[in-house]
Design a protein around this motif. Structure first.
Motif, PDB file in Angstrom:
ATOM      1  N   CYS A 322     -96.838  51.902   2.106  1.00  0.00           N
ATOM      2  CA  CYS A 322     -96.933  52.530   3.422  1.00  0.00           C
ATOM      3  C   CYS A 322     -95.586  53.172   3.758  1.00  0.00           C
ATOM      4  N   CYS A 325     -94.001  51.453   6.896  1.00  0.00           N
ATOM      5  CA  CYS A 325     -93.486  50.109   6.592  1.00  0.00           C
ATOM      6  C   CYS A 325     -92.332  50.209   5.585  1.00  0.00           C
ATOM      7  N   CYS A 334     -99.833  45.682   7.549  1.00  0.00           N
ATOM      8  CA  CYS A 334     -99.441  47.014   8.019  1.00  0.00           C
ATOM      9  C   CYS A 334    -100.307  47.463   9.197  1.00  0.00           C
ATOM     10  N   PRO A 335     -99.663  47.834  10.330  1.00  0.00           N
ATOM     11  CA  PRO A 335    -100.437  48.265  11.498  1.00  0.00           C
ATOM     12  C   PRO A 335    -100.671  49.780  11.535  1.00  0.00           C
ATOM     13  N   HIS A 336    -100.215  50.488  10.497  1.00  0.00           N
ATOM     14  CA  HIS A 336    -100.191  51.949  10.595  1.00  0.00           C
ATOM     15  C   HIS A 336    -101.472  52.617  10.128  1.00  0.00           C
TER      16      HIS A 336
HETATM   17 ZN    ZN Z   1     -97.398  50.401   7.474  1.00  0.00          ZN
END
Ligand code: ZN
Length: 380
Positions: A322, A325, A334-336
């Motif tokens: 990511c 991240c 990962c929140p993306h």
């Molecule tokens: Zn991420």
């Protein structure tokens, strides 16, 4: 270390006197077996398939198909059977023992009996589909109609005679290495693929919680489009050499064919690693799957049906790079948005190999890509 499946490590290798008798017995019947079966025989003989001592009889096969267990109740999901040609069955009819022959691998089989079986029942149970396009179903449908049951004893295996066997270890050898190094918790990692950076990071993450990582790729028959065994071996050689803590990692090969049976095969893979001495076993996304036959996490779900397995599964989500991240992470970390992800699919990698285009170092180690590119044809 784990206890072997069924609590006893099976070892069935004949002694010198039997060897001598067999080499001098001109009358004993010889039955040709495939390379896959030769691997099965060696795996039975060294206990990788404990508690099996030979090829399954009808009762065990029916239990495996119906209940995912042997007739004694022990967890078992993949039939280990020997099919023989009709003319061989007739030839073998009165014999109580025969030699199973395959170039270098010769075993003695003590015949218990013959039986017919239903191929579609195997397909529905083991592969959960009757689609002949599934490679495991196709292989089942192409089997001979007669199965022969009985114990086998190894006379001479392929180990040490084949270059691909240079990392082959028996359960006894593995267990003695684990003991010597003082490892108590050992996590097995199954693979049939070239290691991407995401695989490496997933594998290494377990070293935070367990004593050791046991990397154990399958060597044997695979489907067209999979990487060749030699390429996978060399890729791991350079990867471990350059990037792994060697006192925490053991690399060995497991010689058996892929069935692509998804969840049922995940259980089978775990049982073999239990016999090799692992206490834990990594089950990732779509373990042993092919196409879209199995739900992405079906191979993790099935472990709920086997609380008595005797080896702990370690479940992992998919790993990817990511950009936000700034590292290899999983969807649990990962929140993306998915648009920040870098992923290397098999199709994409194949295209890059064809075009001699190097993947980003965020996706694959350059040393691993160099190994692939040294091969004119890296695929099966
Ligand atoms: Zn991420």
């Amino acid at each position: 270390m784990s206890t072997p499946h069924g609590n006893k490590l099976i070892e069935r290798v004949v002694g010198e006197s039997t060897k001598h008798r067999l080499f001098n017995d001109k009358d004993i019947l010889r039955v040709e077996v495939s390379n896959d079966k030769a691997d099965d025989i060696e795996n039975i003989a060294y206990g990788i398939l404990s508690p099996l001592e030979g090829f399954m009889d009808e009762e065990d096969l029916l239990h495996v198909i119906r209940y995912g267990r042997l007739s004694n109740g022990l967890a078992w999901t993949i039939p280990i059977v020997l099919d023989v040609k009709h003319e061989d069955a007739i030839r073998m009819n009165d014999a109580r023992e025969v030699i199973l022959y395959n170039g270098n691998t010769i075993a003695l089989m003590h015949i218990d009996g013959y039986y017919k079986y239903n191929k579609l029942d195997i397909a529905s149970s083991v592969y959960q589909t009757r689609d002949p396009a599934h490679p495991g179903v196709a292989k089942t449908l192409a089997m001979n109609d007669t199965l022969v049951a009985g114990k086998v004893s190894l006379v001479q295996g392929n180990t040490n005679t084949n270059a691909l066997s240079r990392y082959r270890l028996t359960p006894r050898q593995c267990r003695s290495i684990f003991k010597e190094r003082g490892w108590k918790s050992i996590v097995g990692f199954q693979t049939r693929n070239i290691p991407h950076l995401a695989h490496e990071m997933l594998q290494k993450s377990v070293l935070n919680f367990f004593d050791a990582l046991f990397i154990n790729p399958l060597i044997g028959r695979k489907k067209a489009g999979d990487f060749k065994d030699e390429v996978i071996l060399e890729a791991y050689e350079v990867l471990i050499e350059n990037y792994y803590p060697k006192d925490r990692v053991l690399f060995a090969t497991l010689h058996t064919e892929m069935h692509y049976a998804g969840p049922k095969e995940a259980i089978h893979h775990a049982i073999m690693r239990k016999n090799l001495g692992c206490t834990h076993f990594i089950v990732g996304r779509d373990h042993a799957g092919v196409g879209n036959y199995y739900k992405p996490f079906a191979a993790q779900e099935i472990f709920k049906e086997y609380p008595d397995l005797g080896i702990e599964p370690v479940f992992f989500p998919a790993f990817f790079y990511c950009k936000r991240c700034m590292g290899v992470v999983s969807e649990r970390m990962c929140p993306h948005d998915t648009s920040y992800r870098l992923e290397l699919s098999g199709t994409k990698l194949r295209g890059m190999i064809r075009d001699n285009e190097r993947p980003s170092e965020l996706l694959m180690r350059p040393e691993v890509f160099d190994v692939i590119m040294r091969y004119k044809e890296p695929f099966v």
